[in-house]
Enzyme design. Structure first.
Site, PDB file in Angstrom:
ATOM      1  N   GLU A  15       0.924  -1.211  -0.088  1.00 45.23           N
ATOM      2  CA  GLU A  15       0.120  -0.007   0.057  1.00 45.23           C
ATOM      3  C   GLU A  15       1.024   1.310  -0.039  1.00 45.23           C
ATOM      4  O   GLU A  15       1.973   1.247   0.100  1.00 45.23           O
ATOM      5  CB  GLU A  15      -0.898  -0.092   1.131  1.00 45.23           C
ATOM      6  CG  GLU A  15      -2.422  -0.547   0.852  1.00 45.23           C
ATOM      7  CD  GLU A  15      -3.044   0.671   0.320  1.00 45.23           C
ATOM      8  OE1 GLU A  15      -2.553   1.842  -0.342  1.00 45.23           O
ATOM      9  OE2 GLU A  15      -4.455   0.564   0.120  1.00 45.23           O
ATOM     10  N   ASN A 143     -10.109   5.030   1.911  1.00 35.69           N
ATOM     11  CA  ASN A 143      -9.186   4.929   0.548  1.00 35.69           C
ATOM     12  C   ASN A 143      -9.545   6.006  -0.374  1.00 35.69           C
ATOM     13  O   ASN A 143     -10.295   6.955   0.136  1.00 35.69           O
ATOM     14  CB  ASN A 143      -9.479   3.741   0.024  1.00 35.69           C
ATOM     15  CG  ASN A 143      -8.533   2.323   0.313  1.00 35.69           C
ATOM     16  OD1 ASN A 143      -7.498   2.470   0.551  1.00 35.69           O
ATOM     17  ND2 ASN A 143      -9.319   1.165   0.597  1.00 35.69           N
ATOM     18  N   ASP A 193     -10.112   1.114  -4.377  1.00 34.77           N
ATOM     19  CA  ASP A 193      -9.155   1.157  -3.381  1.00 34.77           C
ATOM     20  C   ASP A 193      -8.325   2.747  -3.497  1.00 34.77           C
ATOM     21  O   ASP A 193      -9.045   3.644  -3.326  1.00 34.77           O
ATOM     22  CB  ASP A 193      -8.213   0.213  -3.520  1.00 34.77           C
ATOM     23  CG  ASP A 193      -7.606  -0.318  -2.306  1.00 34.77           C
ATOM     24  OD1 ASP A 193      -6.553   0.197  -1.603  1.00 34.77           O
ATOM     25  OD2 ASP A 193      -7.954  -1.579  -1.782  1.00 34.77           O
TER      26      ASP A 193
END
Length: 286
Positions: A15, A143, A193
């Protein structure tokens, strides 16, 4: 070797990719491992922390502002020293940080979520000039925090709602109105996301479970998608010498043995040259 592969270290939950414009270097996280990763001409490198870490912004050549389970801290890339900046739900053992990005005004937006994905356990905050202020609560999976090139709007999502939100900003970068739904993914059953906005205002949205980063125009209309070799793509970032390299993190978590066998590169970081140019990542002003 896959032509799209930038780094083959398999993250459980990759991430928070950030291209540091002064260093010409990509940084990203394996959240569940509590690890910050990078790659230079000398090869791969990493730093391990005592908590999960998820996102960062660049402060100067040698320092990042890093978000962890309990705090924001200044991290020295040369010495490895950490300096606490402020608490981030430090009194709540159920949550951790997730997606975050610096805004055009020098602020840093950071979302939290439940460590087990508990409904409505998280929030979205903004750190600006020494103050951490909660902007939105009852967030399940924070997100897609990103910003229009002119600084007039911010975008974010609670992935579980399958809606990407847009909010107008004032002259200091604070929300100036109620957030409204900008892109609704529910009809296509897509899970947004991480996301980033390019230099002309297009949104590049990683879609968990769909093996793609989808691109939407400044009006929210779908333009095209870039497919990559992992189902769970987590966040895109622009970088490279001319800002036209797209980097994408991915995850192995939530894949069973058969899924990993089918997608052996899951958890890697991908790269691809694209025709559109990204924004320069904004500097965090402490």
């Amino acid at each position: 070797m896959n032509a799209d592969l930038f780094d083959d270290r398999r993250c459980s939950l990759g991430e928070g990719p950030l291209w540091h414009p002064e260093r010409g270097q990509l940084f990203w996280f394996d959240i569940l491992a509590g690890r910050l990763l990078t790659r230079t001409g000398d090869g791969p490198a990493a730093w391990d922390f005592d908590q999960m870490v998820s996102a960062c912004g660049w402060v100067d050549h040698d320092h990042l502002l890093v978000a962890s389970e309990t705090r924001l801290f200044l991290f020295n890339l040369v010495s490895g020293a950490e300096e606490r900046v402020c608490d981030l739900e430090g009194d709540n053992a159920l949550t951790r940080s997730n997606d975050g990005r610096a805004d055009p005004y020098g602020g840093f937006w950071i979302g939290t979520m439940g460590k087990k994905g508990e409904d409505h356990a998280g929030a979205i905050y903004r750190f600006y000039r020494g103050e951490l202020r909660r902007l939105y609560d009852r967030i399940s999976i924070s997100n897609a925090i990103c910003f229009a090139p002119d600084g007039r709007h911010a975008y974010f999502t609670d992935t579980r709602t399958q809606r990407l939100m847009r909010v107008a900003l004032d002259g200091e970068g604070w929300p100036a109105a109620e957030a409204d739904c900008f892109i609704d993914f529910r009809a296509d059953d897509l899970d947004p996301d991480g996301a980033v906005v390019d230099a002309v205002g297009n949104l590049w949205v990683a879609q968990w479970g769909a093996s793609r980063v989808a691109v939407y125009g400044p009006d929210g209309d779908f333009l095209f998608a870039e497919a990559f070799g992992a189902p769970h793509l987590t966040c895109p970032a622009f970088g490279g010498r001319d800002g036209q390299t797209l980097y994408v993190t991915s995850a192995r978590c939530e894949l069973d043995e058969a899924g990993i066998a089918q997608h052996p590169l899951a958890g890697s970081v991908f790269q691809r040259d694209v025709t559109l140019k990204g924004q320069r990542e904004h500097k965090v002003q402490l």
